[in-house]
Design an enzyme around this catalytic site. Structure first.
Site, PDB file in Angstrom:
ATOM      1  N   ALA A  67      55.309  63.138  33.531  1.00  0.00           N
ATOM      2  CA  ALA A  67      56.652  62.608  33.740  1.00  0.00           C
ATOM      3  C   ALA A  67      57.643  63.651  33.231  1.00  0.00           C
ATOM      4  O   ALA A  67      57.302  64.490  32.382  1.00  0.00           O
ATOM      5  CB  ALA A  67      56.803  61.302  32.987  1.00  0.00           C
ATOM      6  N   GLY A 112      51.525  61.828  32.994  1.00  0.00           N
ATOM      7  CA  GLY A 112      51.691  61.061  34.238  1.00  0.00           C
ATOM      8  C   GLY A 112      50.983  61.700  35.431  1.00  0.00           C
ATOM      9  O   GLY A 112      50.625  61.002  36.384  1.00  0.00           O
ATOM     10  N   GLU A 115      47.465  60.581  35.081  1.00  0.00           N
ATOM     11  CA  GLU A 115      47.439  59.165  35.465  1.00  0.00           C
ATOM     12  C   GLU A 115      47.494  59.013  36.979  1.00  0.00           C
ATOM     13  O   GLU A 115      46.827  58.160  37.566  1.00  0.00           O
ATOM     14  CB  GLU A 115      48.604  58.423  34.786  1.00  0.00           C
ATOM     15  CG  GLU A 115      48.354  58.221  33.291  1.00  0.00           C
ATOM     16  CD  GLU A 115      49.607  57.924  32.482  1.00  0.00           C
ATOM     17  OE1 GLU A 115      50.652  58.555  32.756  1.00  0.00           O
ATOM     18  OE2 GLU A 115      49.541  57.082  31.573  1.00  0.00           O
ATOM     19  N   GLU A 135      50.870  63.298  25.433  1.00  0.00           N
ATOM     20  CA  GLU A 135      51.938  62.391  24.970  1.00  0.00           C
ATOM     21  C   GLU A 135      52.057  62.329  23.451  1.00  0.00           C
ATOM     22  O   GLU A 135      53.166  62.301  22.911  1.00  0.00           O
ATOM     23  CB  GLU A 135      51.704  60.971  25.528  1.00  0.00           C
ATOM     24  CG  GLU A 135      52.136  60.802  26.973  1.00  0.00           C
ATOM     25  CD  GLU A 135      51.061  61.212  27.974  1.00  0.00           C
ATOM     26  OE1 GLU A 135      50.100  61.905  27.588  1.00  0.00           O
ATOM     27  OE2 GLU A 135      51.200  60.846  29.143  1.00  0.00           O
TER      28      GLU A 135
END
Ligand code: CAA
Length: 262
Positions: A67, A112, A115, A135
């Protein structure tokens, strides 16, 4: 939708090649990329002309580097929860998409981006691919489903090993953890290999492929007995389709089946 960060190649055989393209930020998922992906997967859900999607990243370095950290930096409590839920909703729509999605991971798949690869049905990677959840090095945790999905795939210990350390692993290590199906020497071979695999899916009965994917997806949430019951009901549904008649007739007549998706 006026797509700025997605590139498409839709082929006559039902193979759709989709490239995430924000090369200057290693294809990081900002709101605009997330919106475009959401629009694409929602607007084409159940579009029978798409039989399989090959998803990859533009450029030579990255699939998706996570992200967008610069956009997340100033989020408050409710904004960050909404952001995570928005990403989770997108990834769930990809997981439940009618056609299989093959991730061709051509470099970084972090946070992300990892993911996103995990919500695809099959993952291939090039030798230079790197996987990880950084993260915890940023003061957050995975927010697009990483803690839930990775554990289901690699088990508690391996999931904790990766998520608690933020360690970035090689394609070979990801292969050893059963995250990947194949590793290719370079990006060109990776994309060619993913397309070749997608062509095999595209030749099959689309309804069979869709229901097989659905049966495997629900198996995570059902007891074996309920899962078997669900499987037999989908097995029965397929016997009401023209494609089942065509597939079995073609076998008897010693020719290749031509599936129409009915
Ligand atoms: N968000 C925003 N910008 C990013 C980015 C990200 N996730 N990843 C890379 N970029 C940008 C960099 O800021 C840089 O932009 P500028 O040229 O404007 O400075 C550009 O992409 C190129 O990156 P680098 O110069 O850093 O390239 P590198 O080869 O030196 O390093 C890298 C590559 C190791 C992937 C490094 O860019 C990096 O660590 N990126 C962040 C990875 C990350 O932490 N991802 C997780 C995000 S959090 C998340 O995803 C939460 C969630 O679960 C939803």
């Amino acid at each position: 939708m006026d797509y700025k960060h997605l590139k498409f190649e839709k082929r006559n055989d039902g193979v759709m090649i989709l490239k995430i393209s924000r090369v200057e930020a290693l294809n990081a998922l900002n709101k605009s990329v997330l919106n475009e992906l959401s629009y694409f997967f929602n607007s084409t859900m159940n579009d029978c002309s798409i039989r399989v999607v090959v998803l990859t990243g533009d450029g030579e370095k990255s699939f998706v580097a996570g992200a967008d950290i610069k956009e997340m930096y100033n989020l408050n409590l409710s904004e960050s929860v909404s952001f995570a839920k928005y990403g989770q909703k997108l990834l769930l729509s990809m997981y439940n998409y009618h056609a299989p999605i093959v991730a061709a991971v051509n470099g970084y798949a972090l946070g992300g981006g990892f993911e996103m690869a995990l919500c695809c049905d099959v993952i291939f990677a090039s030798k230079n691919a790197r996987f990880g959840f950084p993260e915890v090095t940023l003061g957050i945790i995975p927010g697009f489903g990483g803690t839930q999905v990775l554990r289901r795939l690699v088990g508690e210990k391996n999931a904790k090993y990766l998520i608690l350390s933020g360690e970035i692993i090689s394609a070979e290590d990801a292969y050893r953890m059963n995250i990947l199906s194949k590793i290719y020497e370079n990006q060109a071979d990776l994309v060619a290999g993913a397309i070749n695999y997608a062509e095999k899916i595209a030749k099959n009965s689309p309804k069979s492929v869709e229901l097989a994917k659905r049966a495997i997806n629900v198996s995570f949430d059902l007891s074996l007995e309920r899962g078997l019951e669900y499987e037999s009901s989908l097995f029965g549904v397929l016997f009401t389709t023209d494609d089942q008649k065509e597939g079995m007739r073609a076998f008897v007549e010693k020719r290749k089946a031509e599936f129409k998706g009915n």
